[in-house]
Design a protein around this motif. Structure first.
Motif, PDB file in Angstrom:
ATOM      1  N   THR A 315       0.837  -1.199   0.000  1.00  0.00           N
ATOM      2  CA  THR A 315       0.000   0.000   0.000  1.00  0.00           C
ATOM      3  C   THR A 315       0.871   1.248   0.000  1.00  0.00           C
ATOM      4  OG1 THR A 315      -1.761  -1.172   1.165  1.00  0.00           O
ATOM      5  CG2 THR A 315      -1.810   1.234   1.245  1.00  0.00           C
ATOM      6  N   ARG A 316       1.886   1.240   0.824  1.00  0.00           N
ATOM      7  CA  ARG A 316       2.829   2.361   0.906  1.00  0.00           C
ATOM      8  C   ARG A 316       3.511   2.576  -0.444  1.00  0.00           C
ATOM      9  NH1 ARG A 316       6.003  -0.084   4.547  1.00  0.00           N
ATOM     10  NH2 ARG A 316       4.359  -0.006   6.106  1.00  0.00           N
ATOM     11  N   ASP A 317       3.936   1.469  -1.050  1.00  0.00           N
ATOM     12  CA  ASP A 317       4.636   1.529  -2.323  1.00  0.00           C
ATOM     13  C   ASP A 317       3.692   1.991  -3.438  1.00  0.00           C
ATOM     14  OD1 ASP A 317       7.402   0.816  -3.249  1.00  0.00           O
ATOM     15  OD2 ASP A 317       6.287  -0.365  -4.701  1.00  0.00           O
ATOM     16  N   GLY A 318       2.451   1.526  -3.387  1.00  0.00           N
ATOM     17  CA  GLY A 318       1.476   1.925  -4.391  1.00  0.00           C
ATOM     18  C   GLY A 318       1.220   3.424  -4.385  1.00  0.00           C
ATOM     19  N   THR A 319       1.283   4.022  -3.213  1.00  0.00           N
ATOM     20  CA  THR A 319       1.129   5.474  -3.123  1.00  0.00           C
ATOM     21  C   THR A 319       2.238   6.180  -3.889  1.00  0.00           C
ATOM     22  OG1 THR A 319       0.081   5.267  -0.941  1.00  0.00           O
ATOM     23  CG2 THR A 319       1.021   7.412  -1.507  1.00  0.00           C
ATOM     24  N   ALA A 320       3.468   5.739  -3.689  1.00  0.00           N
ATOM     25  CA  ALA A 320       4.599   6.349  -4.402  1.00  0.00           C
ATOM     26  C   ALA A 320       4.474   6.134  -5.904  1.00  0.00           C
ATOM     27  CB  ALA A 320       5.912   5.767  -3.881  1.00  0.00           C
ATOM     28  N   ILE A 321       4.059   4.931  -6.306  1.00  0.00           N
ATOM     29  CA  ILE A 321       3.918   4.636  -7.736  1.00  0.00           C
ATOM     30  C   ILE A 321       2.831   5.509  -8.361  1.00  0.00           C
ATOM     31  CG2 ILE A 321       3.162   2.877  -9.377  1.00  0.00           C
ATOM     32  CD1 ILE A 321       5.964   2.376  -8.566  1.00  0.00           C
ATOM     33  N   ALA A 322       1.692   5.650  -7.696  1.00  0.00           N
ATOM     34  CA  ALA A 322       0.603   6.465  -8.237  1.00  0.00           C
ATOM     35  C   ALA A 322       1.037   7.916  -8.409  1.00  0.00           C
ATOM     36  CB  ALA A 322      -0.619   6.367  -7.335  1.00  0.00           C
ATOM     37  N   ARG A 323       1.703   8.452  -7.404  1.00  0.00           N
ATOM     38  CA  ARG A 323       2.184   9.836  -7.503  1.00  0.00           C
ATOM     39  C   ARG A 323       3.201   9.974  -8.635  1.00  0.00           C
ATOM     40  NH1 ARG A 323       4.423  11.608  -1.915  1.00  0.00           N
ATOM     41  NH2 ARG A 323       4.621  13.591  -3.017  1.00  0.00           N
ATOM     42  N   PHE A 324       4.040   8.952  -8.799  1.00  0.00           N
ATOM     43  CA  PHE A 324       5.046   8.972  -9.874  1.00  0.00           C
ATOM     44  C   PHE A 324       4.394   8.933 -11.247  1.00  0.00           C
ATOM     45  CE2 PHE A 324       7.605   6.343 -12.805  1.00  0.00           C
ATOM     46  CZ  PHE A 324       8.685   7.194 -12.974  1.00  0.00           C
ATOM     47  N   LEU A 325       3.432   8.031 -11.441  1.00  0.00           N
ATOM     48  CA  LEU A 325       2.776   7.926 -12.741  1.00  0.00           C
ATOM     49  C   LEU A 325       2.027   9.207 -13.090  1.00  0.00           C
ATOM     50  CD1 LEU A 325       1.444   4.242 -12.525  1.00  0.00           C
ATOM     51  CD2 LEU A 325       3.417   5.078 -13.825  1.00  0.00           C
ATOM     52  N   HIS A 326       1.435   9.840 -12.078  1.00  0.00           N
ATOM     53  CA  HIS A 326       0.791  11.140 -12.311  1.00  0.00           C
ATOM     54  C   HIS A 326       1.832  12.169 -12.742  1.00  0.00           C
ATOM     55  CE1 HIS A 326      -1.381  14.863 -10.450  1.00  0.00           C
ATOM     56  NE2 HIS A 326      -1.551  14.810 -11.757  1.00  0.00           N
ATOM     57  N   TRP A 327       2.973  12.173 -12.078  1.00  0.00           N
ATOM     58  CA  TRP A 327       4.052  13.112 -12.408  1.00  0.00           C
ATOM     59  C   TRP A 327       4.547  12.881 -13.833  1.00  0.00           C
ATOM     60  CZ3 TRP A 327       9.251  12.137 -13.527  1.00  0.00           C
ATOM     61  CH2 TRP A 327      10.092  13.252 -13.520  1.00  0.00           C
ATOM     62  N   ILE A 328       4.718  11.613 -14.213  1.00  0.00           N
ATOM     63  CA  ILE A 328       5.144  11.288 -15.583  1.00  0.00           C
ATOM     64  C   ILE A 328       4.139  11.835 -16.594  1.00  0.00           C
ATOM     65  CG2 ILE A 328       5.315   9.371 -17.243  1.00  0.00           C
ATOM     66  CD1 ILE A 328       7.857   9.588 -15.786  1.00  0.00           C
ATOM     67  N   ASP A 329       2.866  11.635 -16.312  1.00  0.00           N
ATOM     68  CA  ASP A 329       1.829  12.124 -17.229  1.00  0.00           C
ATOM     69  C   ASP A 329       1.923  13.637 -17.436  1.00  0.00           C
ATOM     70  OD1 ASP A 329       0.723   9.739 -17.875  1.00  0.00           O
ATOM     71  OD2 ASP A 329      -1.209  10.086 -16.916  1.00  0.00           O
ATOM     72  N   LEU A 346      11.163   8.726  -8.737  1.00  0.00           N
ATOM     73  CA  LEU A 346      10.459   7.630  -8.082  1.00  0.00           C
ATOM     74  C   LEU A 346      11.148   7.250  -6.774  1.00  0.00           C
ATOM     75  CD1 LEU A 346       8.316   5.496  -7.872  1.00  0.00           C
ATOM     76  CD2 LEU A 346       9.586   4.098  -9.523  1.00  0.00           C
ATOM     77  N   GLU A 347      12.464   7.216  -6.771  1.00  0.00           N
ATOM     78  CA  GLU A 347      13.175   6.900  -5.530  1.00  0.00           C
ATOM     79  C   GLU A 347      12.887   7.944  -4.463  1.00  0.00           C
ATOM     80  OE1 GLU A 347      17.669   6.024  -3.768  1.00  0.00           O
ATOM     81  OE2 GLU A 347      17.359   6.174  -5.931  1.00  0.00           O
ATOM     82  N   ALA A 348      12.869   9.215  -4.851  1.00  0.00           N
ATOM     83  CA  ALA A 348      12.584  10.285  -3.886  1.00  0.00           C
ATOM     84  C   ALA A 348      11.188  10.129  -3.294  1.00  0.00           C
ATOM     85  CB  ALA A 348      12.725  11.649  -4.559  1.00  0.00           C
ATOM     86  N   LEU A 349      10.221   9.759  -4.115  1.00  0.00           N
ATOM     87  CA  LEU A 349       8.862   9.559  -3.612  1.00  0.00           C
ATOM     88  C   LEU A 349       8.810   8.377  -2.654  1.00  0.00           C
ATOM     89  CD1 LEU A 349       6.888  10.166  -6.921  1.00  0.00           C
ATOM     90  CD2 LEU A 349       6.836  11.622  -4.874  1.00  0.00           C
ATOM     91  N   ARG A 350       9.516   7.300  -2.988  1.00  0.00           N
ATOM     92  CA  ARG A 350       9.548   6.147  -2.076  1.00  0.00           C
ATOM     93  C   ARG A 350      10.195   6.521  -0.741  1.00  0.00           C
ATOM     94  NH1 ARG A 350      10.248   2.239  -6.699  1.00  0.00           N
ATOM     95  NH2 ARG A 350       8.479   0.821  -6.519  1.00  0.00           N
ATOM     96  N   ARG A 351      11.243   7.337  -0.805  1.00  0.00           N
ATOM     97  CA  ARG A 351      11.995   7.654   0.419  1.00  0.00           C
ATOM     98  C   ARG A 351      11.225   8.580   1.353  1.00  0.00           C
ATOM     99  NH1 ARG A 351      16.700   5.319   0.784  1.00  0.00           N
ATOM    100  NH2 ARG A 351      17.775   4.588  -1.104  1.00  0.00           N
ATOM    101  N   GLU A 352      10.090   9.081   0.931  1.00  0.00           N
ATOM    102  CA  GLU A 352       9.246   9.849   1.849  1.00  0.00           C
ATOM    103  C   GLU A 352       8.632   8.954   2.925  1.00  0.00           C
ATOM    104  OE1 GLU A 352       6.389  12.342  -0.061  1.00  0.00           O
ATOM    105  OE2 GLU A 352       7.857  13.200  -1.457  1.00  0.00           O
ATOM    106  N   ILE A 578      -5.373   2.895  -2.404  1.00  0.00           N
ATOM    107  CA  ILE A 578      -4.414   3.988  -2.542  1.00  0.00           C
ATOM    108  C   ILE A 578      -5.086   5.348  -2.424  1.00  0.00           C
ATOM    109  CG2 ILE A 578      -2.589   4.945  -4.008  1.00  0.00           C
ATOM    110  CD1 ILE A 578      -2.104   2.086  -2.942  1.00  0.00           C
ATOM    111  N   GLY A 579      -6.349   5.430  -2.826  1.00  0.00           N
ATOM    112  CA  GLY A 579      -7.056   6.713  -2.784  1.00  0.00           C
ATOM    113  C   GLY A 579      -6.966   7.419  -1.438  1.00  0.00           C
ATOM    114  N   PRO A 580      -7.201   6.719  -0.311  1.00  0.00           N
ATOM    115  CA  PRO A 580      -7.150   7.393   0.995  1.00  0.00           C
ATOM    116  C   PRO A 580      -5.775   7.953   1.359  1.00  0.00           C
ATOM    117  CG  PRO A 580      -8.377   5.332   1.143  1.00  0.00           C
ATOM    118  CD  PRO A 580      -7.742   5.347  -0.208  1.00  0.00           C
ATOM    119  N   THR A 581      -4.725   7.532   0.661  1.00  0.00           N
ATOM    120  CA  THR A 581      -3.375   8.023   0.961  1.00  0.00           C
ATOM    121  C   THR A 581      -3.003   9.239   0.110  1.00  0.00           C
ATOM    122  OG1 THR A 581      -2.207   6.670  -0.685  1.00  0.00           O
ATOM    123  CG2 THR A 581      -2.721   5.632   1.435  1.00  0.00           C
ATOM    124  N   LEU A 582      -3.870   9.607  -0.839  1.00  0.00           N
ATOM    125  CA  LEU A 582      -3.585  10.712  -1.756  1.00  0.00           C
ATOM    126  C   LEU A 582      -4.528  11.882  -1.520  1.00  0.00           C
ATOM    127  CD1 LEU A 582      -3.123   8.675  -5.082  1.00  0.00           C
ATOM    128  CD2 LEU A 582      -1.332   9.490  -3.528  1.00  0.00           C
TER     129      LEU A 582
END
Length: 602
Positions: A315-329, A346-352, A578-582
């Motif tokens: 779940t934690r990782d999915g949050t970083a991935i979702a934010r990353f994919l949005h950023w890529i878009d 992506l690494e920076a988002l995970r390291r949060e 993932i929605g509740p984490t964003l």
């Protein structure tokens, strides 16, 4: 030495001095690890090859490097064709090549701390046909010429708490002791680093991206153990954690400890223990039982605490991935994002996440044709921008204190071609076929592998890697014994029946050389399946990974109604998890990306 050609020439000179006519260089360490510490990266130092599986043979007039289908493109970009010939595994092997190429009567050297006993036996047989000899070396000749070779890591061990491990080290060792008693054995040699980490509930920082420590262990029938690890790496809290049931020794004392097992019956794993361990035990007069490392299956069968930890990490990782994919878009279409910028983001988002300890491997960030290199690693030399009209493949993962993640997503930059959408949809159909598979207990991964390939096969296509690998619990991202892979493939690693509690990847792909790569990877958990009227115990998969699958690459008309239902249900779960984490625009993006897709009009 300034160039790889210089290093190869220096090795040949060293072999002359050692009265050898050749030498075999594997990509492993004394523990038969897939990923090795910098001190053991002899193949990379000699050849320039940066993959995680390979080997080489050096003779006076020719040299060959051996890789499987995952590295066919990579080896050609990293290793000089003027110095090395490229050999494809499993079509050939180091032993087969030596049988054809070794000079008559040659002395071919090998390091007995870097090869299995089975390999030594096959190599000796192959060389005998040419009147040649396989010679063990006391000191690796590469170490003689690698003047700036790094030292082994001195990082401290850290305790992995029972909260995450789900079982104490003492309990695990008692179970291993009982297993030894049933097999009428006195002790087991445990050389695999992830086995040691799991058994003693410790983690380390001695191997890049894999939280293990350089050590050996002997476990006895009474549940006590001898742990061989550099004393400077063991802080007081780790000593206290290990307790009186674990005797500590210097790692350098391991070989001499084997010499003291005269008259003992000792379990040694032929796949995970190097030839030197067998040689030392035979010399000591021990009786060897060649059985699988007794930690392998218990480690693969995740307990409730490990499963809960994995789900939290996902779940934690999915949050970083979702934010990353949005950023890529948002950012990629502007034309300034490249592979290295993307993977760093992506690494920076995970390291949060404070629970993150490291990445689980170097991210595979491949734009356009680089995405077709299965285990590509971006560098300043190969770095490409994410250009419109191309695909971007990102395969990445995190090492969290409670779980290890591994996920691949493929993203279109701009408008994809019809061919890209066709290939992506075929890969998606294969992914869904694995995700929805129901099978009787005792089924092996090889029996499921073709489920994922069928949609590609129907178009005359395929991919040159396995469909799934096991994953550890804050441990190795590639963990056996389970696999989903064709029998006999270079990545099969055995053919273990799947059991409830195993975690495995689901990652079919397609790669068009010089143009693009596609892979969709989630992790899944093997779970029981209740089927009314079933006459057998049945199993299936629970998907653990939650991140959007790019709808712009899907040709909905190619999906069956059941496949579309699966996709919409999956995206509904992604949104719920993932929605509740964003918040803000990230949440709006996720809602749009996970919106249900309707069936096309008949």
């Amino acid at each position: 030495m300034s160039s790889y050609a210089d290093r190869l020439a220096a090795l040949r000179e060293q072999l002359k001095a050692d009265k050898l006519d050749g030498f075999v260089v594997p990509l492993t360490d004394e523990h038969m690890s897939e990923y090795v510490g910098t001190y053991a990266q002899r193949l990379a130092w000699l050849t320039g090859f940066q993959g995680s599986a390979g080997s080489a043979v050096v003779l006076p007039e020719e040299a060959a490097i051996f890789v499987d289908g995952r590295y066919t493109l990579q080896v050609r970009s990293q290793v000089s064709p003027t110095e090395w010939s490229y050999q494809s595994v499993p079509e050939t092997s180091t032993t087969q090549w030596l049988e054809d190429h070794a000079p008559e009567g040659a002395r071919i050297g090998y390091d007995p701390w870097l090869h299995t006993r089975d390999w030594v036996k096959k190599a000796r047989q192959a060389l005998a046909s040419r009147g040649a000899e396989l010679v063990p070396v006391e000191r690796n000749p590469i170490d003689e010429i690698w003047t700036d070779r790094p030292e082994a890591s001195k990082a401290h061990l850290v305790v992995q708490s029972d909260e995450y491990a789900g079982k104490s080290s003492a309990e695990k060792r008692t179970e291993i002791g009982d297993w030894l008693s049933k097999h009428h054995a006195d002790a087991a040699v445990i050389p695999a680093l992830d086995s040691i980490a799991w058994l003693f509930n410790v983690r380390g920082k001695d191997v890049h991206r894999t939280p293990v420590a350089l050590a050996y262990a002997l476990v006895h029938t009474d549940g006590t153990a001898d742990l061989f690890v550099a004393s400077e790496k063991v802080a007081p809290d780790v000593r206290q954690h290990l307790g009186n049931g674990v005797r500590l020794h210097e790692r350098s004392e391991f070989e001499s400890a084997l010499a003291e097992l005269k008259g003992k019956t000792v379990v040694v794993d032929p796949e995970r223990a190097v030839a030197a361990i067998f040689d030392a035990l035979e010399k000591a007069g021990a009786k060897i039982l060649p059985l699988r490392d007794p930690t392998i299956l218990p480690k693969a069968l995740k307990n409730p605490a490990e499963i809960a930890g994995q789900k939290a990490a996902q779940t934690r990782d999915g949050t970083a991935i979702a934010r990353f994919l949005h950023w890529i878009d948002e950012e990629a279409p502007k034309g300034e994002v490249d592979e290295l910028i993307a993977s760093d983001k992506l690494e920076a988002l995970r390291r949060e996440a404070p629970e993150l300890r490291d990445l689980s491997f170097d991210s595979i960030s491949g734009a356009g044709p680089n995405g077709a290199i299965v285990h590509y690693r971006s560098s300043e030399k190969t770095n490409r921008k994410l250009e419109k009209g191309t695909l971007y493949l990102i395969d990445s993962g995190g090492q969290y204190v409670d779980g290890t993640t591994d996920i691949t997503r493929t993203v279109p930059i701009g408008e994809p071609t019809e061919e890209m959408r066709d290939r992506f949809t075929r890969v998606l159909k294969g992914h869904i076929a694995i995700a929805t598979a129901v099978f009787p207990k005792g089924t092996r991964g090889s029996q499921l592998d073709s489920f994922a390939r069928r949609p590609l096969w129907e178009a005359g296509l395929d991919y040159a890697h396995g469909t799934g690998h096991g994953v550890g619990s804050f441990l190795a991202v590639h963990e056996g014994p389970q696999r989903i892979s064709p029998v006999g493939s270079a990545q099969s690693g055995g053919d273990e029946p799947l059991q409830a509690g195993m975690i495995i990847s689901n990652e079919p792909g397609y790669y068009k050389t010089g143009e693009y790569g596609i892979r969709i990877e989630n992790l899944v958990l093997v779970v029981p399946r209740e089927i009314e009227g079933a006459e057998k115990e049945m199993l299936g998969f629970e998907t653990l990974t939650f991140a959007p699958i790019d709808r712009r690459l899907i040709d909905v008309q190619m999906l069956d109604p059941e496949e579309l239902i699966w996709l919409n249900c999956y995206h509904a779960h992604v949104l719920a998890k993932i929605g509740p984490t964003l918040s803000g625009s990230d949440l709006e993006w996720l809602r749009a990306t996970c919106a249900p897709i309707g069936m096309p009009d008949e």
